[in-house]
Design an enzyme around this catalytic site. Structure first.
Site, PDB file in Angstrom:
ATOM      1  N   GLU A  61      27.919 -19.712 -30.188  1.00 50.60           N
ATOM      2  CA  GLU A  61      28.393 -19.751 -31.570  1.00 50.60           C
ATOM      3  C   GLU A  61      28.961 -21.129 -31.953  1.00 50.60           C
ATOM      4  O   GLU A  61      29.275 -21.358 -33.137  1.00 50.60           O
ATOM      5  CB  GLU A  61      29.478 -18.682 -31.789  1.00 50.60           C
ATOM      6  N   HIS A  91      20.149 -16.238 -18.283  1.00 47.87           N
ATOM      7  CA  HIS A  91      20.979 -16.306 -19.483  1.00 47.87           C
ATOM      8  C   HIS A  91      21.733 -17.633 -19.552  1.00 47.87           C
ATOM      9  O   HIS A  91      21.843 -18.243 -20.615  1.00 47.87           O
ATOM     10  CB  HIS A  91      21.958 -15.125 -19.451  1.00 47.87           C
TER      11      HIS A  91
END
Ligand code: INI
Length: 156
Positions: A61, A91
């Site tokens: 983010e 990931h």
């Protein structure tokens, strides 16, 4: 041991306003990066009232939040802080590469220094080593880099 120390002596940063965007993932580490960044800014004369703080969920983010802060037109630089620790899945690589790409893109698109304070480590121990109360703290390093870039651009 870090191979780079920013030039600490000669910053022209009077009145500079700085946004720090910090990810809450691995918060025990990122709060220490934040402390390091704030210490360095205050040491170089940045008023606490000229430092704004925005917390986001994770490293992924950071770029959008940095872009939002840049578009307020308020800041001379932004400092992005986060910590991604390698796990057993791909990931890690996706989060690291997208965050890195995004932060770089914001700097270029918004024409603003966005200091890259994203720790990417193999394990928690490495992350702790790079976020302690010393000059190895990558939050401090990112803050000094932001100050150096502000100072440099004022000379142009
Ligand atoms: N975000 C981090 O900041 N650090 C991590 O180590 C991490 N791992 O390991 O997954 C992480 N993931 C969350 C990611 O940044 C986003 O917040 C999430 O995918 C929602 O967009």
């Amino acid at each position: 041991m870090s191979e780079y120390r920013p030039d600490e002596g000669s910053f022209n940063v009077g009145g500079a306003r700085i946004a720090i965007v910090v990810a809450r993932w691995n918060g025990n580490i990122t709060e220490n990066l934040l402390n390091g960044a704030q210490r360095a800014l205050v040491r170089h004369g940045i008023a606490e009232s000229d430092i704004d703080l925005l917390r986001v969920p994770g490293a992924f983010e950071l770029p959008l939040a940095c872009q939002k802060m840049a578009r307020t037109g308020t800041y001379d630089a932004i400092i992005a802080l986060g910590c991604v620790i390698r796990g057993g899945t791909p990931h890690f690589d996706y989060v690291c590469s997208e965050t890195t790409r995004g932060i770089g893109e914001v700097a270029l698109n918004e024409n603003l220094p966005v200091a890259f304070g994203l720790l990417t480590t193999d394990n928690l121990e490495q992350a702790e080593d790079r976020s302690g109360e010393n000059h190895e703290n990558k939050g401090e390093e990112a803050a000094l880099t932001a100050l150096e870039m502000i100072s440099l651009f004022r000379q142009l």
